[in-house]
Design a protein around this motif. Structure first.
Motif, PDB file in Angstrom:
ATOM      1  N   ARG A  26      28.129  77.700   2.938  1.00  0.00           N
ATOM      2  CA  ARG A  26      28.536  76.683   2.179  1.00  0.00           C
ATOM      3  C   ARG A  26      27.531  75.212   2.661  1.00  0.00           C
ATOM      4  NH1 ARG A  26      34.330  73.393   2.867  1.00  0.00           N
ATOM      5  NH2 ARG A  26      33.789  71.539   1.829  1.00  0.00           N
ATOM      6  N   THR A  27      27.194  74.604   1.471  1.00  0.00           N
ATOM      7  CA  THR A  27      26.659  73.285   1.367  1.00  0.00           C
ATOM      8  C   THR A  27      27.439  72.084   0.869  1.00  0.00           C
ATOM      9  OG1 THR A  27      25.629  73.541  -0.671  1.00  0.00           O
ATOM     10  CG2 THR A  27      24.260  74.577   1.482  1.00  0.00           C
ATOM     11  N   PHE A  28      27.171  70.977   0.960  1.00  0.00           N
ATOM     12  CA  PHE A  28      27.914  69.842   0.462  1.00  0.00           C
ATOM     13  C   PHE A  28      27.039  69.867  -0.799  1.00  0.00           C
ATOM     14  CE2 PHE A  28      31.288  68.843   2.939  1.00  0.00           C
ATOM     15  CZ  PHE A  28      31.175  69.461   4.072  1.00  0.00           C
ATOM     16  N   GLY A  29      26.330  68.792  -0.988  1.00  0.00           N
ATOM     17  CA  GLY A  29      25.541  68.379  -2.159  1.00  0.00           C
ATOM     18  C   GLY A  29      24.536  69.256  -2.352  1.00  0.00           C
ATOM     19  N   GLY A  30      24.287  69.606  -3.583  1.00  0.00           N
ATOM     20  CA  GLY A  30      22.978  70.898  -3.924  1.00  0.00           C
ATOM     21  C   GLY A  30      22.378  70.123  -5.188  1.00  0.00           C
ATOM     22  N   GLY A  31      21.015  70.355  -4.913  1.00  0.00           N
ATOM     23  CA  GLY A  31      20.147  69.785  -5.776  1.00  0.00           C
ATOM     24  C   GLY A  31      18.804  70.708  -6.033  1.00  0.00           C
ATOM     25  N   TRP A  32      18.236  70.322  -7.248  1.00  0.00           N
ATOM     26  CA  TRP A  32      17.000  71.023  -7.669  1.00  0.00           C
ATOM     27  C   TRP A  32      15.917  69.761  -7.628  1.00  0.00           C
ATOM     28  CZ3 TRP A  32      16.374  75.949  -8.354  1.00  0.00           C
ATOM     29  CH2 TRP A  32      17.618  76.670  -8.314  1.00  0.00           C
ATOM     30  N   PHE A  33      14.805  70.229  -7.129  1.00  0.00           N
ATOM     31  CA  PHE A  33      13.608  69.374  -7.053  1.00  0.00           C
ATOM     32  C   PHE A  33      12.555  70.217  -7.653  1.00  0.00           C
ATOM     33  CE2 PHE A  33      14.560  65.482  -4.436  1.00  0.00           C
ATOM     34  CZ  PHE A  33      15.859  65.957  -3.853  1.00  0.00           C
ATOM     35  N   ARG A  34      11.422  69.378  -8.089  1.00  0.00           N
ATOM     36  CA  ARG A  34      10.150  70.099  -8.614  1.00  0.00           C
ATOM     37  C   ARG A  34       9.073  69.729  -8.087  1.00  0.00           C
ATOM     38  NH1 ARG A  34      11.011  68.942 -15.160  1.00  0.00           N
ATOM     39  NH2 ARG A  34      10.089  66.830 -14.988  1.00  0.00           N
ATOM     40  N   ARG A  35       7.911  70.430  -8.151  1.00  0.00           N
ATOM     41  CA  ARG A  35       6.523  70.039  -7.726  1.00  0.00           C
ATOM     42  C   ARG A  35       5.620  70.522  -8.684  1.00  0.00           C
ATOM     43  NH1 ARG A  35       4.225  68.221  -3.070  1.00  0.00           N
ATOM     44  NH2 ARG A  35       5.728  68.992  -1.853  1.00  0.00           N
ATOM     45  N   ALA A  36       5.044  69.605  -9.530  1.00  0.00           N
ATOM     46  CA  ALA A  36       4.210  70.110 -10.728  1.00  0.00           C
ATOM     47  C   ALA A  36       2.851  69.956 -10.025  1.00  0.00           C
ATOM     48  CB  ALA A  36       4.102  68.954 -11.871  1.00  0.00           C
ATOM     49  N   PRO A  37       1.816  70.855 -10.664  1.00  0.00           N
ATOM     50  CA  PRO A  37       0.230  70.946 -10.141  1.00  0.00           C
ATOM     51  C   PRO A  37      -0.312  69.587  -9.800  1.00  0.00           C
ATOM     52  CG  PRO A  37       0.646  72.351 -11.602  1.00  0.00           C
ATOM     53  CD  PRO A  37       2.122  71.971 -11.666  1.00  0.00           C
ATOM     54  N   GLY A  38      -0.820  69.185  -8.954  1.00  0.00           N
ATOM     55  CA  GLY A  38      -1.197  67.983  -8.423  1.00  0.00           C
ATOM     56  C   GLY A  38      -0.324  66.665  -8.403  1.00  0.00           C
ATOM     57  N   LYS A  39       1.025  66.993  -8.307  1.00  0.00           N
ATOM     58  CA  LYS A  39       1.917  65.770  -8.227  1.00  0.00           C
ATOM     59  C   LYS A  39       2.769  66.095  -7.193  1.00  0.00           C
ATOM     60  CE  LYS A  39       2.038  64.777 -13.169  1.00  0.00           C
ATOM     61  NZ  LYS A  39       2.971  64.708 -14.291  1.00  0.00           N
ATOM     62  N   GLU A  40       3.588  64.920  -6.515  1.00  0.00           N
ATOM     63  CA  GLU A  40       4.422  64.960  -5.570  1.00  0.00           C
ATOM     64  C   GLU A  40       5.643  65.594  -6.190  1.00  0.00           C
ATOM     65  OE1 GLU A  40       2.818  60.967  -3.270  1.00  0.00           O
ATOM     66  OE2 GLU A  40       5.023  61.265  -3.881  1.00  0.00           O
ATOM     67  N   ARG A  41       6.202  66.072  -5.221  1.00  0.00           N
ATOM     68  CA  ARG A  41       7.759  66.660  -5.287  1.00  0.00           C
ATOM     69  C   ARG A  41       8.619  65.585  -5.936  1.00  0.00           C
ATOM     70  NH1 ARG A  41      10.351  69.136  -0.154  1.00  0.00           N
ATOM     71  NH2 ARG A  41       9.968  67.147   0.472  1.00  0.00           N
ATOM     72  N   GLU A  42       9.492  65.950  -6.975  1.00  0.00           N
ATOM     73  CA  GLU A  42      10.102  65.111  -7.602  1.00  0.00           C
ATOM     74  C   GLU A  42      11.843  65.621  -7.667  1.00  0.00           C
ATOM     75  OE1 GLU A  42       9.044  63.895 -11.332  1.00  0.00           O
ATOM     76  OE2 GLU A  42       9.136  65.869 -12.040  1.00  0.00           O
ATOM     77  N   PHE A  43      12.695  64.496  -7.702  1.00  0.00           N
ATOM     78  CA  PHE A  43      13.983  65.168  -7.776  1.00  0.00           C
ATOM     79  C   PHE A  43      14.383  65.514  -9.457  1.00  0.00           C
ATOM     80  CE2 PHE A  43      18.733  64.607  -7.883  1.00  0.00           C
ATOM     81  CZ  PHE A  43      18.923  64.078  -8.920  1.00  0.00           C
ATOM     82  N   VAL A  44      15.268  66.464  -9.755  1.00  0.00           N
ATOM     83  CA  VAL A  44      15.437  66.999 -10.991  1.00  0.00           C
ATOM     84  C   VAL A  44      17.027  66.723 -11.095  1.00  0.00           C
ATOM     85  CG1 VAL A  44      15.847  69.020 -12.437  1.00  0.00           C
ATOM     86  CG2 VAL A  44      13.476  68.700 -10.983  1.00  0.00           C
ATOM     87  N   ALA A  45      17.884  67.221 -10.273  1.00  0.00           N
ATOM     88  CA  ALA A  45      19.244  67.229 -10.468  1.00  0.00           C
ATOM     89  C   ALA A  45      20.095  67.279  -9.403  1.00  0.00           C
ATOM     90  CB  ALA A  45      19.735  68.209 -11.743  1.00  0.00           C
ATOM     91  N   ALA A  46      21.141  67.070  -9.169  1.00  0.00           N
ATOM     92  CA  ALA A  46      22.114  67.307  -7.826  1.00  0.00           C
ATOM     93  C   ALA A  46      23.754  67.137  -8.602  1.00  0.00           C
ATOM     94  CB  ALA A  46      21.841  66.127  -7.210  1.00  0.00           C
ATOM     95  N   ILE A  47      24.353  67.763  -7.384  1.00  0.00           N
ATOM     96  CA  ILE A  47      25.622  68.043  -7.789  1.00  0.00           C
ATOM     97  C   ILE A  47      26.421  67.887  -6.558  1.00  0.00           C
ATOM     98  CG2 ILE A  47      25.406  70.639  -8.048  1.00  0.00           C
ATOM     99  CD1 ILE A  47      27.808  70.640  -9.868  1.00  0.00           C
ATOM    100  N   PRO A  48      27.755  67.191  -6.322  1.00  0.00           N
ATOM    101  CA  PRO A  48      28.232  67.241  -4.954  1.00  0.00           C
ATOM    102  C   PRO A  48      28.995  68.698  -5.044  1.00  0.00           C
ATOM    103  CG  PRO A  48      28.756  65.221  -6.226  1.00  0.00           C
ATOM    104  CD  PRO A  48      27.957  66.229  -7.294  1.00  0.00           C
ATOM    105  N   TRP A  49      29.661  68.678  -3.846  1.00  0.00           N
ATOM    106  CA  TRP A  49      30.637  69.851  -3.547  1.00  0.00           C
ATOM    107  C   TRP A  49      31.730  69.847  -4.468  1.00  0.00           C
ATOM    108  CZ3 TRP A  49      30.994  74.481  -1.320  1.00  0.00           C
ATOM    109  CH2 TRP A  49      32.045  75.021  -1.039  1.00  0.00           C
TER     110      TRP A  49
END
Length: 123
Positions: A26-49
């Motif tokens: 089990r996890t509490f908050g769940g999220g997706w992040f992404r890293r595009a070529p040559g860029k820093e990781r960025e937030f995409v989406a999140a959902i609480p439990w």
């Protein structure tokens, strides 16, 4: 808790993909992040439990949908109307406890990470 992301691939602009993330516990908050070529990781989406809220980056709002199946410890990201700028390695992440609503957007507030799955969108 271990996370395993899957579902990436190559699509043309305007297409769709559905990413999945299987958690070993089990996890509490769940999220997706992404890293595009040559860029820093960025937030995409999140959902609480459990409160039904969802959070999105402005760049994906209206095109992406995050969801979860708590009974199966699964996290999903439905991606529609994909654009070439969505090309990135996508990572799923989970929180071991509730940190605060604003912390859903912060990669440093996630305790568990999947290995990443590559999404390539061609024009």
């Amino acid at each position: 808790v271990q996370l395993q992301a899957s579902g990436g691939g190559s699509v043309q602009a305007g297409g769709s993909l559905r990413l999945s993330c299987a958690a070993s516990g089990r996890t509490f908050g769940g999220g997706w992040f992404r890293r595009a070529p040559g860029k820093e990781r960025e937030f995409v989406a999140a959902i609480p439990w459990s409160d039904g809220s969802t959070y999105y980056a402005d760049s994906v709002k209206g095109r992406f949908t995050i969801s979860r199946d708590n009974a199966k410890n699964m996290l999903y990201l439905q991606m529609n109307s994909l654009k070439p700028e969505d090309t990135a390695v996508y990572y799923c992440a989970g929180q071991r406890r509730f940190y605060g609503t604003t912390d859903y957007f912060t990669a440093g507030k996630y305790d568990y990470w999947g290995q990443g799955t590559l999404v390539t969108v061609s024009s």
